[in-house]
Scaffold this motif. Structure first.
Motif, mmCIF file in Angstrom:
data_model
loop_
_atom_site.group_PDB
_atom_site.id
_atom_site.type_symbol
_atom_site.label_atom_id
_atom_site.label_comp_id
_atom_site.label_asym_id
_atom_site.label_seq_id
_atom_site.Cartn_x
_atom_site.Cartn_y
_atom_site.Cartn_z
ATOM 1 N N UNK A 92 0.798 -1.230 0.000
ATOM 2 C CA UNK A 92 0.000 0.000 0.000
ATOM 3 C C UNK A 92 0.833 1.283 0.000
ATOM 4 N N UNK A 93 1.908 1.390 0.792
ATOM 5 C CA UNK A 93 2.700 2.628 0.731
ATOM 6 C C UNK A 93 3.321 2.877 -0.641
ATOM 7 N N UNK A 94 3.681 1.817 -1.340
ATOM 8 C CA UNK A 94 4.201 1.975 -2.708
ATOM 9 C C UNK A 94 3.078 2.480 -3.602
ATOM 10 N N UNK A 95 1.926 1.826 -3.529
ATOM 11 C CA UNK A 95 0.761 2.255 -4.321
ATOM 12 C C UNK A 95 0.434 3.719 -4.063
ATOM 13 N N UNK A 96 0.487 4.123 -2.785
ATOM 14 C CA UNK A 96 0.097 5.484 -2.416
ATOM 15 C C UNK A 96 1.033 6.549 -2.958
ATOM 16 N N UNK A 97 2.211 6.173 -3.419
ATOM 17 C CA UNK A 97 3.117 7.120 -4.074
ATOM 18 C C UNK A 97 2.638 7.453 -5.486
ATOM 19 N N UNK A 98 1.749 6.636 -6.021
ATOM 20 C CA UNK A 98 1.308 6.794 -7.407
ATOM 21 C C UNK A 98 -0.137 7.253 -7.545
ATOM 22 N N UNK A 99 -1.026 6.762 -6.690
ATOM 23 C CA UNK A 99 -2.451 7.081 -6.857
ATOM 24 C C UNK A 99 -2.830 8.348 -6.100
ATOM 25 N N UNK A 100 -3.997 8.854 -6.404
ATOM 26 C CA UNK A 100 -4.584 9.955 -5.641
ATOM 27 C C UNK A 100 -5.249 9.328 -4.422
ATOM 28 N N UNK A 101 -4.640 9.463 -3.263
ATOM 29 C CA UNK A 101 -5.156 8.809 -2.063
ATOM 30 C C UNK A 101 -6.447 9.447 -1.551
ATOM 31 N N UNK A 102 -6.764 10.661 -2.009
ATOM 32 C CA UNK A 102 -8.024 11.297 -1.626
ATOM 33 C C UNK A 102 -9.186 10.756 -2.450
ATOM 34 N N UNK A 103 -8.895 10.279 -3.638
ATOM 35 C CA UNK A 103 -9.886 9.668 -4.525
ATOM 36 C C UNK A 103 -9.279 8.394 -5.097
ATOM 37 N N UNK A 104 -9.087 7.385 -4.255
ATOM 38 C CA UNK A 104 -8.426 6.170 -4.727
ATOM 39 C C UNK A 104 -9.303 5.386 -5.703
ATOM 40 N N UNK A 105 -8.664 4.648 -6.598
ATOM 41 C CA UNK A 105 -9.444 3.857 -7.556
ATOM 42 C C UNK A 105 -10.177 2.704 -6.872
ATOM 43 N N UNK A 106 -11.164 2.172 -7.567
ATOM 44 C CA UNK A 106 -11.761 0.912 -7.131
ATOM 45 C C UNK A 106 -10.632 -0.119 -7.139
ATOM 46 N N UNK A 107 -10.748 -1.138 -6.303
ATOM 47 C CA UNK A 107 -9.625 -2.054 -6.161
ATOM 48 C C UNK A 107 -10.089 -3.433 -5.710
ATOM 49 N N UNK A 108 -9.380 -4.452 -6.170
ATOM 50 C CA UNK A 108 -9.577 -5.827 -5.720
ATOM 51 C C UNK A 108 -8.211 -6.436 -5.489
ATOM 52 N N UNK A 109 -8.142 -7.344 -4.509
ATOM 53 C CA UNK A 109 -6.905 -8.067 -4.240
ATOM 54 C C UNK A 109 -7.240 -9.546 -4.113
ATOM 55 N N UNK A 110 -6.467 -10.365 -4.800
ATOM 56 C CA UNK A 110 -6.720 -11.795 -4.839
ATOM 57 C C UNK A 110 -5.420 -12.531 -4.535
ATOM 58 N N UNK A 111 -5.492 -13.498 -3.629
ATOM 59 C CA UNK A 111 -4.330 -14.356 -3.401
ATOM 60 C C UNK A 111 -4.410 -15.526 -4.371
#
Length: 131
Positions: A92-111
């Protein structure tokens, strides 16, 4: 110009880090294939290191977006495929360097049991909408 609305319905639980519903009207839709931690020479970056792999994956997504004249501001959906879902808080901290954290995209995570190559720990695909 596309219109993008981010919705967090009161009828769904409050969630940190992603948006429940992203509504798009107009614009061009870009579908970015799942990106893994390979550099431009096809070499794996970060063997055994999910953070290093995440950094390379997000760099690759950024390069793919740039090819179509887009940025992470245009990303409306991310899908994470991970060999160990407990690594998500590290990514997540890596992702947060790229996305707009105030308006984050829809997201899914799958193992997943494994990705195409045994040393790949993470694959991320993206959907973006831009003018």
């Amino acid at each position: 110009m596309p219109t993008i609305a981010f919705h967090q319905p009161d009828t769904l639980p409050a969630v940190p880090g992603y948006t429940h519903v992203v509504e798009v009207t107009g614009g061009r839709t870009l579908y970015i294939s799942g990106q893994v931690a390979l550099d431009e020479q096809g070499q794996l970056i970060g063997k055994g290191d999910v953070i290093a792999q995440a950094e390379q994956v997000f760099r690759n997504i950024q390069l793919a977006l740039q090819t179509a004249g887009a940025t992470f501001e245009h990303v409306i959906k991310l899908t994470f495929f991970m060999t160990d879902i407990t690594d998500l808080p590290c990514i997540r901290p890596v992702r947060d360097q790229y996305i707009n954290t105030l308006r984050p995209p829809a997201s899914s995570a799958v193992e997943v049991r494994r990705l195409v190559q045994e040393d790949w720990l993470l694959e991320i695909e993206a959907i973006a909408v831009c003018p």
